[in-house]
Design an enzyme around this catalytic site. Structure first.
Site, PDB file in Angstrom:
ATOM      1  N   SER A 269       0.873  -1.287  -0.036  1.00 32.86           N
ATOM      2  CA  SER A 269       0.025   0.067   0.077  1.00 32.86           C
ATOM      3  C   SER A 269       0.868   1.220   0.073  1.00 32.86           C
ATOM      4  O   SER A 269       1.889   1.173   0.354  1.00 32.86           O
ATOM      5  CB  SER A 269      -0.691   0.117   1.225  1.00 32.86           C
ATOM      6  OG  SER A 269      -1.519   1.249   1.451  1.00 32.86           O
TER       7      SER A 269
ATOM      8  N   TYR B 190      -1.369   0.261  10.703  1.00 31.75           N
ATOM      9  CA  TYR B 190      -1.349  -0.479   9.251  1.00 31.75           C
ATOM     10  C   TYR B 190      -0.107  -0.204   8.418  1.00 31.75           C
ATOM     11  O   TYR B 190       0.326  -1.103   7.862  1.00 31.75           O
ATOM     12  CB  TYR B 190      -2.626  -0.017   8.735  1.00 31.75           C
ATOM     13  CG  TYR B 190      -3.075  -0.414   7.488  1.00 31.75           C
ATOM     14  CD1 TYR B 190      -3.378  -1.768   7.122  1.00 31.75           C
ATOM     15  CD2 TYR B 190      -2.646   0.349   6.212  1.00 31.75           C
ATOM     16  CE1 TYR B 190      -3.620  -2.143   5.701  1.00 31.75           C
ATOM     17  CE2 TYR B 190      -2.972  -0.148   5.035  1.00 31.75           C
ATOM     18  CZ  TYR B 190      -3.559  -1.083   4.718  1.00 31.75           C
ATOM     19  OH  TYR B 190      -3.828  -1.662   3.209  1.00 31.75           O
TER      20      TYR B 190
END
Lengths: 433, 245
Positions: B137, B150
């Site tokens: 990501s 995250y």
């Protein structure tokens, strides 16, 4: 989030938008909410799929089964016709009935009971539907077919999503041995000639005509009659088709009477001979407009309205003459004018086609256009015609129900099953069904 | 002729399913691995009808490290490609105060993947063929207060993939790091995402497939993200720490 129909004329901001993925979660939504309406790929032109609370059906898009021996395909309602065509044409199967765009969901095809260029022989989409599962207002799921719950079947096919949510359907495919069609294009001199040619060739599997709605005088109602049948050359391989994009809204002055007239003249003359024959790909034959993404933007930000009606065969000639003349005089007709001779009407309560001619015309949204529609409505009704809900964004209750004698049965069924407050759209509110 | 099996880890995610459709259309057979694999049966049936390929759903708990060896060895046929779409966004605020949530984020997005990927990497190295696609990501490119737990797990995953690429390059095993920006999925449902920078899962799949097939190393979905992240990485920490991100 804004939503609009394909005509971009009416835009709404729904209060809530629900994604339909799993049947179990859909049940909670249907039981817990009122004022729901299903939304497929947003290709109905008007306000059929617009309302307070929207259920988007496209995420519910699994293929469930294909019975090769019987040619029966079982899919969830969010599957697009384009997916079916892309996957099954190379295997030698095609939709028994397809409308002029493949960019619609199976659920939408049933709810609008769409028709195609073979209506005179094969009827509406519902004729190729073996069965479907429908979720009723209380969350119960019922099987509907011509034999099983026939009332619900007749109300749901053409019922514009107002009887429940279609979950999945079995549709009958037809075998083909080519992805090409042999197309015959015949030039006609005037309306009388156009209708004569259509009727003389009505045994062709596929038949449709384009009308030049701006031609005047003795050319009034001239056009091109297009006939087609599938070739038998075994060429089925998938072809990627180059797609064009319409990236922005065209300023609305560009489409004027003058440009439309020029376009029509050129389009009419593309058939250099009176009768021309071509071999064309099925995409070109059935879905010419799908090759331009977002073609609706050419009508500008204010959008457009498609006006489509059908007249019984007895009154078609005289009625069409009056209508085409009125449009020609108004100078507002656009280049998309499609004429089709339909076969017999089916039993469904609200399916559009009846035996006779339908004409579909696109009009750019502009001042005075609704006055013209009102005057056209009057002619259509006087000749016993009706309007197509999948295209409509404006007819009144009175105008609408004159064309649909089975409307009271539909209303009574909605009442009986508690569908009235549960499933409603801007359109159903407007025409009070 | 089938091109062999692709193993998709975290097959329940929207990106994974879009990739499954893409690879199925490309003629690959599929193993769909996730928890509660039986729920993937409808999706598997869909792929079988659409693409006439073989699809098998297999149970996988990425947090159950000791099961990974058995999981991989239990596949009837050795896959030619691995796509790792395992991911858990979690709740940043909760993870700041509750270690259990932080551990779940880290183990799902990083440690669990390492446990399984180590096994796969050994096998691919030994066989000298195959490819690995890791969906990381842009959140891993620089930590921000809104999702740094995250983000840090994704940063670790990005670094892991980079190292793996370095290791497997000499045996001709491709390792592709994919860094999507915003994607419209179940994970981001309810978030207000900027239209121009947001991709649909089908778009991600389309691009990833192409990038993988032509042998790319690192790939941002929506090309603009490459430049956005370049700018973001260049902001001096003195400025960056004051920003509300």
């Amino acid at each position: 989030m804004h939503l609009s129909g394909w005509g971009n004329y009416q835009r709404v901001t729904p209060e809530r938008v629900f994604r339909f993925e799993q049947v179990a979660t859909l049940k909670g939504i249907v039981v817990g909410q009122d004022d729901l309406i299903s939304y497929g790929n947003g290709r109905s032109y008007g306000d059929s799929a617009l309302g307070r609370n929207i259920i988007t059906v496209k995420p519910h898009n699994y293929f469930l089964d294909f019975d090769e021996a019987r040619g029966i395909l079982h899919v969830q309602s969010g599957v697009m016709l384009s997916e079916i065509v892309e996957l099954f044409v190379p295997r030698g199967w095609f939709l028994s009935v397809t409308p002029g765009t493949q960019l619609i969901t199976v659920g939408g095809a049933i709810a609008s009971d769409v028709h195609g260029k073979n209506h005179h022989l094969e009827g509406c989409f519902s004729q190729s539907v073996e069965m479907f599962n429908l979720m009723l207002p209380d969350g119960e799921v019922v099987i509907c077919s011509k034999k099983c719950n026939p009332e619900l079947f007749k109300a749901t096919c053409g019922g514009m999503g107002l009887t429940g949510v279609i979950l999945d359907a079995q549709i009958r495919m037809r075998k083909i041995n080519s992805r090409y069609l042999s197309q015959t294009t015949i030039q006609s001199e005037n309306l009388r000639d156009t209708l004569h040619i259509i009727e003389a060739h009505n045994d062709h599997p596929y038949s449709v005509a384009w009308l030049d709605c701006l031609a005047e005088g003795e050319k009034l109602g001239r056009g091109l009659v297009m006939l087609g049948e599938f070739c038998d050359d075994g060429e089925l391989d998938f072809k990627t088709r180059r797609k064009l994009n319409m990236p922005f809204y065209l300023p609305s002055f560009i489409l004027s009477k003058l440009t439309a007239k020029i376009f029509n003249e050129l389009y009419y003359r593309q058939a250099r001979k009176r009768v021309a024959q071509h071999k064309v790909d099925l995409d070109t034959f059935f879905y010419p407009l799908d090759s331009v993404n977002g073609w609706n933007k050419i009508y500008g930000k204010d959008g457009f309205v498609q006006y489509q009606f059908v007249l019984p065969k007895e009154t078609s000639h005289i009625g069409l003459h009056e209508i085409v003349e009125m449009i020609s005089v108004s100078g507002k007709g656009s280049f998309l004018a499609v004429l089709k001779l339909h076969g017999p009407e089916n039993d469904n309560y609200l399916s559009f086609p009846l035996e006779g001619y339908s004409l579909a015309l696109d009009f750019k949204m502009e001042n005075g256009i609704f006055d013209l529609f009102d005057r056209l409505d009057e002619i259509v009704l006087r000749h016993g015609g009706r309007f197509y809900l999948a295209k409509d964004v404006r007819v009144t209750k009175e105008v609408f129900e004159k064309g649909y004698p089975k409307i009271d049965q539909f209303r009574a069924l909605r009442e009986r099953y508690g569908m009235k407050g549960k499933f409603r759209s801007l359109q159903s509110d407007r025409v009070r069904i | 002729m089938s091109k062999g099996y692709i193993l998709i880890l975290g097959a329940r995610s929207d990106i994974a399913q879009a990739l499954a459709r893409k690879y199925a259309a490309g003629g690959y057979n599929l193993y769909l691995a996730a928890r509660r694999a039986e729920e993937l049966e409808g999706f598997a049936a869909d792929l079988r009808i659409r693409c006439r390929i073989r699809v098998k759903s297999v149970e996988l708990d990425i947090l159950n490290f000791p099961s990974h060896r058995l999981f991989y060895d239990g596949l009837p046929e050795t896959p030619v490609g691995i796509i790792c779409a395992v991911g858990y966004l979690g709740d940043q605020l909760k993870a700041q105060s509750e270690m259990a949530e932080a551990v779940k984020i880290i183990e799902t997005n990083y440690t669990g993947i390492v446990s399984l990927m180590n096994i796969i990497a050994d096998d691919m190295e030994a066989r000298g063929r195959g490819f690995i696609v890791g969906i990381s990501s842009v959140a891993g490119d620089r930590g921000r207060k809104s999702n740094y737990i995250y983000g840090s797990a994704k940063a670790a995953f990005t670094a892991y993939l980079s190292g793996l690429r370095n290791r497997l390059h000499r045996v001709n095993v491709q390792v592709l790091t994919v860094k999507p920006g915003f994607v419209k999925t179940k994970m981001t449902q309810g978030m207000d995402l900027p239209g121009r920078l947001t991709a649909f899962p089908s778009e991600v799949a389309e691009h990833v497939y192409r990038a993988q097939q032509c042998g790319k190393d690192v790939f941002y979905v929506k090309w603009l993200w490459r430049w956005i992240m370049l700018v973001i990485r260049c902001i001096p920490e003195r400025r960056f720490k004051r920003m509300d991100l």
